[in-house]
Design an enzyme around this catalytic site. Structure first.
Site, PDB file in Angstrom:
ATOM      1  N   HIS A 118      33.353 -34.154  21.838  1.00  0.00           N
ATOM      2  CA  HIS A 118      33.979 -34.953  20.801  1.00  0.00           C
ATOM      3  C   HIS A 118      35.304 -35.559  21.240  1.00  0.00           C
ATOM      4  CE1 HIS A 118      36.930 -31.710  19.979  1.00  0.00           C
ATOM      5  NE2 HIS A 118      35.920 -30.909  20.298  1.00  0.00           N
ATOM      6  N   ASP A 119      35.540 -36.781  20.774  1.00  0.00           N
ATOM      7  CA  ASP A 119      36.814 -37.473  20.946  1.00  0.00           C
ATOM      8  C   ASP A 119      37.126 -37.845  22.388  1.00  0.00           C
ATOM      9  OD1 ASP A 119      37.907 -37.311  18.086  1.00  0.00           O
ATOM     10  OD2 ASP A 119      37.498 -35.203  18.530  1.00  0.00           O
ATOM     11  N   GLY A 136      36.557 -31.584  24.863  1.00  0.00           N
ATOM     12  CA  GLY A 136      37.009 -32.544  23.873  1.00  0.00           C
ATOM     13  C   GLY A 136      38.308 -33.241  24.228  1.00  0.00           C
TER      14      GLY A 136
END
Length: 266
Positions: A118-119, A136
């Site tokens: 994520h991200d 992440g």
């Protein structure tokens, strides 16, 4: 172009000339651009934005929810640019409220079994070899090559045109234009082969090399190296990019050059 054994949610937006093979599932709130091919047994989950002329190979899972206990179901996305190839069993997770998205640029090649958490923000023209793993909140520049089984710790940054050798553990930021290897990860030279392939002149490559000699080879600490570089080197795009990257580093940059002879193999 779409096999009858494929499921596409009625709210998904799929361009008319997309080809989708059997046993693939396209969830709602998905957009797929023209000319893209999606192989069999692919799962494209809610929030995926896939560009034009991409290729996604069997078994990949795009836009799965983040593997982050802080995720609270916020509406986030995965962006994949044009002409990007995602090979077998790659997983790309949606963003969280930190950046609201995970993004992969144009003309990238993400090889089999890689994971992008994520991200993460990934630039254009990147190559990630098999089993590359990004935690992440990672930022990867343009024209970055991560060789097989590279693992990058959360919040790290890798600068433009960098090359990281296979099996490396990236715990610190990797500045632009360099080759990184060894354990712990260290500067081992400028990525001159990659730069030549992308049209950098010999003078520019030597200019970059001279900057990194001050930064990583001459035994200066970072603050002193920056002062010397600013005082002794003319302002160029490459010099300013290197200095800005170092100043903006949150995790600190990787180690400098070491003269230890093959210590990892001893």
């Amino acid at each position: 172009m779409i096999h009858p054994l494929t499921y596409i949610h009625p709210d998904a937006k799929v361009a008319p000339n997309v080809k989708i093979d059997p046993f693939t599932v396209i969830h709602k709130n998905v957009e797929i651009g023209e000319g893209t091919w999606i192989g069999s047994n692919v799962t494209v989950m809610e929030g995926a934005r896939i560009g034009k002329n991409c290729r996604i190979f069997p078994g990949a899972v795009i836009a799965g929810i983040p593997q982050d206990l802080k995720f609270e179901g916020e509406e986030t996305i995965v962006e994949i640019g044009n002409n990007t190839t995602i090979r077998e069993y790659v997983t790309v997770n949606r963003g969280t409220k930190d950046r609201w998205k995970t993004s992969i640029g144009n003309n990238c090649l993400i090889m089999a079994y890689s994971h992008i958490a994520h991200d993460c923000i990934i630039g254009n023209n990147c190559v990630f070899s098999n089993n590359t793993t990004l935690a992440g909140h990672i930022t990867i520049g343009d024209h970055v090559v991560l060789a097989g089984m590279v693992a990058v710790q959360q919040f790290c940054k890798v600068g433009n045109h960098a090359f990281v050798t296979g099996g490396s553990l990236v715990r610190k930021d990797v500045p632009p234009y360099v080759k990184a290897a060894r354990e712990p990860l260290s500067y081992v030279g400028v990525n001159s082969i990659g730069l030549k392939r992308r049209g950098f002149s010999l003078d520019k490559i030597n200019h970059i090399l001279d900057i990194y000699r001050i930064l990583f080879v001459k035994g200066n600490n970072i603050s002193k190296a920056i002062r010397i570089i600013e005082a002794e080197f003319p302002a160029t795009d490459e010099r300013d990019e290197i200095l800005s990257f170092i100043r903006d580093s949150g995790r600190g940059i990787m180690r400098g050059y070491s003269t230890r002879a093959n210590d990892d193999l001893a």
